[in-house]
Design a protein around this motif. Sequence first.
Motif, mmCIF file in Angstrom:
data_model
loop_
_atom_site.group_PDB
_atom_site.id
_atom_site.type_symbol
_atom_site.label_atom_id
_atom_site.label_comp_id
_atom_site.label_asym_id
_atom_site.label_seq_id
_atom_site.Cartn_x
_atom_site.Cartn_y
_atom_site.Cartn_z
ATOM 1 N N ALA A 197 -10.417 36.173 46.486
ATOM 2 C CA ALA A 197 -10.946 34.941 46.413
ATOM 3 C C ALA A 197 -11.874 34.620 47.712
ATOM 4 O O ALA A 197 -11.459 35.200 48.702
ATOM 5 C CB ALA A 197 -9.905 34.031 46.358
ATOM 6 N N PRO A 198 -13.053 33.943 47.443
ATOM 7 C CA PRO A 198 -13.916 33.926 48.889
ATOM 8 C C PRO A 198 -13.095 32.856 49.624
ATOM 9 O O PRO A 198 -12.099 32.120 49.212
ATOM 10 C CB PRO A 198 -14.943 33.251 48.042
ATOM 11 N N TYR A 199 -13.799 32.484 51.012
ATOM 12 C CA TYR A 199 -13.460 31.463 51.758
ATOM 13 C C TYR A 199 -13.406 30.304 51.405
ATOM 14 O O TYR A 199 -14.242 29.915 50.464
ATOM 15 C CB TYR A 199 -14.297 31.587 52.888
ATOM 16 N N THR A 200 -12.380 29.564 51.500
ATOM 17 C CA THR A 200 -12.354 28.033 51.026
ATOM 18 C C THR A 200 -12.351 27.035 52.301
ATOM 19 O O THR A 200 -11.585 27.336 53.125
ATOM 20 C CB THR A 200 -10.860 28.050 50.317
ATOM 21 N N MET A 201 -13.177 26.059 52.018
ATOM 22 C CA MET A 201 -13.416 25.223 53.167
ATOM 23 C C MET A 201 -11.953 24.237 53.352
ATOM 24 O O MET A 201 -11.242 24.112 52.402
ATOM 25 C CB MET A 201 -14.438 24.386 53.002
ATOM 26 N N PRO A 202 -11.776 23.933 54.709
ATOM 27 C CA PRO A 202 -10.786 22.922 54.639
ATOM 28 C C PRO A 202 -10.743 21.777 53.757
ATOM 29 O O PRO A 202 -11.650 21.333 53.413
ATOM 30 C CB PRO A 202 -10.659 22.516 56.362
ATOM 31 N N LYS A 203 -9.436 21.425 53.323
ATOM 32 C CA LYS A 203 -9.201 20.243 52.448
ATOM 33 C C LYS A 203 -9.735 20.549 50.932
ATOM 34 O O LYS A 203 -9.861 19.438 50.413
ATOM 35 C CB LYS A 203 -9.873 18.828 53.114
ATOM 36 N N ARG A 204 -10.144 21.677 50.883
ATOM 37 C CA ARG A 204 -10.720 21.826 49.415
ATOM 38 C C ARG A 204 -9.375 22.599 48.483
ATOM 39 O O ARG A 204 -8.382 23.342 49.307
ATOM 40 C CB ARG A 204 -11.547 23.157 49.347
ATOM 41 N N PRO A 205 -9.271 22.444 47.351
ATOM 42 C CA PRO A 205 -8.190 23.041 46.629
ATOM 43 C C PRO A 205 -8.228 24.457 46.670
ATOM 44 O O PRO A 205 -9.389 24.969 46.431
ATOM 45 C CB PRO A 205 -8.439 22.560 45.026
ATOM 46 N N LEU A 206 -7.040 25.075 46.795
ATOM 47 C CA LEU A 206 -7.102 26.769 46.970
ATOM 48 C C LEU A 206 -7.529 27.295 45.702
ATOM 49 O O LEU A 206 -7.258 26.751 44.387
ATOM 50 C CB LEU A 206 -5.732 27.134 47.320
ATOM 51 N N PRO A 207 -8.219 28.504 45.690
ATOM 52 C CA PRO A 207 -8.530 29.353 44.356
ATOM 53 C C PRO A 207 -7.427 29.604 43.827
ATOM 54 O O PRO A 207 -6.169 30.036 44.577
ATOM 55 C CB PRO A 207 -9.479 30.335 44.873
ATOM 56 N N PRO A 208 -7.515 30.185 42.434
ATOM 57 C CA PRO A 208 -6.251 30.821 41.903
ATOM 58 C C PRO A 208 -5.983 32.066 42.767
ATOM 59 O O PRO A 208 -6.641 32.874 43.379
ATOM 60 C CB PRO A 208 -6.731 31.412 40.641
ATOM 61 N N PRO A 209 -4.630 32.568 42.744
ATOM 62 C CA PRO A 209 -4.049 33.694 43.535
ATOM 63 C C PRO A 209 -4.870 34.997 43.158
ATOM 64 O O PRO A 209 -5.348 35.143 41.772
ATOM 65 C CB PRO A 209 -2.906 33.710 43.251
ATOM 66 N N ASN A 210 -5.163 35.982 43.704
ATOM 67 C CA ASN A 210 -5.996 37.140 43.474
ATOM 68 C C ASN A 210 -4.761 37.981 42.331
ATOM 69 O O ASN A 210 -3.756 38.291 42.468
ATOM 70 C CB ASN A 210 -5.985 37.952 44.597
ATOM 71 N N ARG A 211 -5.412 38.325 41.306
ATOM 72 C CA ARG A 211 -4.379 39.002 40.365
ATOM 73 C C ARG A 211 -5.301 39.749 39.499
ATOM 74 O O ARG A 211 -6.513 39.773 39.275
ATOM 75 C CB ARG A 211 -4.182 38.112 39.547
ATOM 76 N N LEU A 212 -4.613 41.094 39.377
ATOM 77 C CA LEU A 212 -5.286 42.295 38.445
ATOM 78 C C LEU A 212 -4.868 41.948 37.176
ATOM 79 O O LEU A 212 -3.761 41.794 36.874
ATOM 80 C CB LEU A 212 -4.993 43.462 38.981
ATOM 81 N N LYS A 213 -5.755 41.797 36.115
ATOM 82 C CA LYS A 213 -5.338 41.791 34.628
ATOM 83 C C LYS A 213 -5.192 42.979 33.795
ATOM 84 O O LYS A 213 -4.701 42.728 32.833
ATOM 85 C CB LYS A 213 -6.362 40.826 33.870
ATOM 86 N N GLN A 214 -5.696 44.098 34.437
ATOM 87 C CA GLN A 214 -5.373 45.251 33.592
ATOM 88 C C GLN A 214 -5.243 46.435 34.749
ATOM 89 O O GLN A 214 -5.560 46.405 35.957
ATOM 90 C CB GLN A 214 -6.557 45.592 32.857
ATOM 91 N N ILE A 215 -4.861 47.554 34.315
ATOM 92 C CA ILE A 215 -4.509 48.894 34.973
ATOM 93 C C ILE A 215 -5.316 50.016 34.134
ATOM 94 O O ILE A 215 -4.914 50.127 33.126
ATOM 95 C CB ILE A 215 -3.167 49.273 35.437
ATOM 96 N N PRO A 216 -6.504 50.715 34.747
ATOM 97 C CA PRO A 216 -6.848 50.945 36.249
ATOM 98 C C PRO A 216 -7.573 49.694 36.516
ATOM 99 O O PRO A 216 -8.259 49.400 35.726
ATOM 100 C CB PRO A 216 -6.975 52.438 36.306
ATOM 101 N N ALA A 217 -7.441 49.584 37.812
ATOM 102 C CA ALA A 217 -8.489 48.707 38.354
ATOM 103 C C ALA A 217 -8.664 48.788 40.104
ATOM 104 O O ALA A 217 -8.026 49.572 40.599
ATOM 105 C CB ALA A 217 -8.068 47.143 38.073
ATOM 106 N N THR A 218 -9.535 48.118 40.499
ATOM 107 C CA THR A 218 -9.834 48.339 41.991
ATOM 108 C C THR A 218 -9.967 47.054 42.605
ATOM 109 O O THR A 218 -10.702 46.372 42.024
ATOM 110 C CB THR A 218 -11.199 49.146 42.419
ATOM 111 N N PHE A 219 -9.040 46.865 43.598
ATOM 112 C CA PHE A 219 -9.275 45.487 44.178
ATOM 113 C C PHE A 219 -10.079 45.565 45.717
ATOM 114 O O PHE A 219 -9.536 46.221 46.361
ATOM 115 C CB PHE A 219 -7.822 44.925 44.471
ATOM 116 N N ASN A 220 -10.879 44.700 45.952
ATOM 117 C CA ASN A 220 -11.507 44.784 47.102
ATOM 118 C C ASN A 220 -11.257 43.588 47.883
ATOM 119 O O ASN A 220 -11.329 42.451 47.711
ATOM 120 C CB ASN A 220 -13.381 44.700 46.845
#
Length: 594
Positions: A197-220
């Motif tokens: 998830a990209p940078y979030t400014m202060p006082k902004r709602p946090l983005p959804p947690p990082n999650r892989l939906k399938q395998i295989p996959a690559t997380f960067n």
Amino acid sequence: MKSLFRLPLLLSAALFGAVSLSAAPDPYIGYLYPAGGQRGEKLRVLIGGQNLAALNGGVVSGSGVAIEKLQVVKAFPAPPAAQRRYLIQRLNAVEDGKKPPVAPENTDGWREHPWWDRLESLPPLERTLIARDLCVPKNALQASPSIRQLAIADIVIAPDAAPGRRELRLIRSGRGNQAVTLPLPFYVDAAPQVREAPYTMPKRPLPPPNRLKQIPATFNGQIMPGETDTVTIPLQQDRDYTFILTGRALRPFLGDAVPGHFQPVLRLLTPEGEEAAFADDYLVHPDPVMVFRAPADGLYRMEIRDNLYRGREDFVYRLQVLPGKVPPERGLPEQSVLPETEAAAAAAAGRLPFPGAVRGVLNRPGETASFRFSGREGEKIVLEVQARRFGSPLDSHLTLIGPDGRTVAENDDVQEPLLVDEYTQHLDSAITCDLPQTGEYRVLLTDTAGHGGEDYFYRLRIDRPRPDFQVYLIGSGLNLTRNAPRQVRFRVVRREGFSGPIHLVVPDRLLKLAGTPLIPADCDDWSAALLPGAATATAPRAVELFVEAEIDGKTVRHPVIPADEFIQAFAHTHLLTAGELFTAIRNNRPQKKK
């Protein structure tokens, strides 16, 4: 979410890459984020570097990967407090889908930047860079000049592009002002890519947690100071999974960080939050690999961080999540110079052919591999272990026993003149000697610490000396100025008795050698002047250089190996070899006569 508080954990003002000896500074790239993509994907890659302002394109080795557009990011000025608050309000309005706020009437002293004028129409990556610049406190101790400038590359990967490692360079094309950078690794995958998830400014709602939906996959991802990244991964009971992190290998040596590289670790948590597995390396490689069998179905959480909680923009990583037990391929490359025997077959035969080679594994702690061969008095032999240089954890020790049972020679480590690629320690053994008598000799191979296991593979060469050489050119990107010779360095590695002169061959008319092409006998560090030749090119392109020498009455010809020189943690110098040598030509303006 990216946690971007700054800790003074890294010293800056580093020596990154090779030093240019030409008048204009060479452009340099220090990281790519992400450092790879999926076949058939269009992606935007953020690049950090230095002296990027003149660049307008890029090249990727192999086929099927193209840089469609390169945009160099103009440095952000420091806005006054009122302007900063207004820009943040505009960013929040964009995120909320609202109309931008009205600017105050008095804007005296406000600074200008082309992105600020069209903030509402910018793509997400550009807005994220603005938000980080406005909201993240600056820390001079954390900043590194070598990665301070930014560029954005729009990359297209063809659906049929071959998966694997490539080399990416940025360039400037044109007849009069070309330039090229050193390369960085860029990977093509068949598996889907997920970016943190990209940078979030202060006082902004946090983005959804990082999650892989399938395998295989690559997380960067990128690790910033003190940060631990987390990604949720669905695993199934009684199934094996392999997690391969590539981090240190993307940037093997950092001149201003101790230790001199990113040292990533992996920690896997069960759905209940308990530690299920931990990995901080793989064999002798700092990048971790984890093989895990899930005890139950559920969403497991993988934590990624630096072992010392350091971080910076160039702490980039790629985490591959694969089904099954599929650790990275490590092992000895094939060779055809000598007949090769498996250790078990050599033991059954009772002796080895001489010359010959044996391939084996020290399977148990404390194990000693013993081999016999017949030799004649006065015969010169070479015993050489190949293990650690190819990723084996074996720290070998060789002993040669004569026909009378006495030790003829022994060796722990052979000190090579250069540290090449990611190989940081010379721990392979070698013996060169004249046999004192005719008869049957024994060779004993052990691990110096008494370790062993299925990964402790080796190749033992029993041979006569084979004089040879390798020549490295320091700098895989030659930025040359017309009519202005550039001094470049060549490092020579001489092997097994070769000490003669070596001739440099420049077959490409894009280059010309100013001066003698002869590397003198016994010379290991040689400089020469290169300048543009008669040929022309509208963009930087790959060229080849060769070296030739007479050995035993025959002409031996080898390609010159391009390599970039790096400092590891203010101390040791390393050469990172490149797949190609690129040359860029720029014109110098003639001086006006007074």
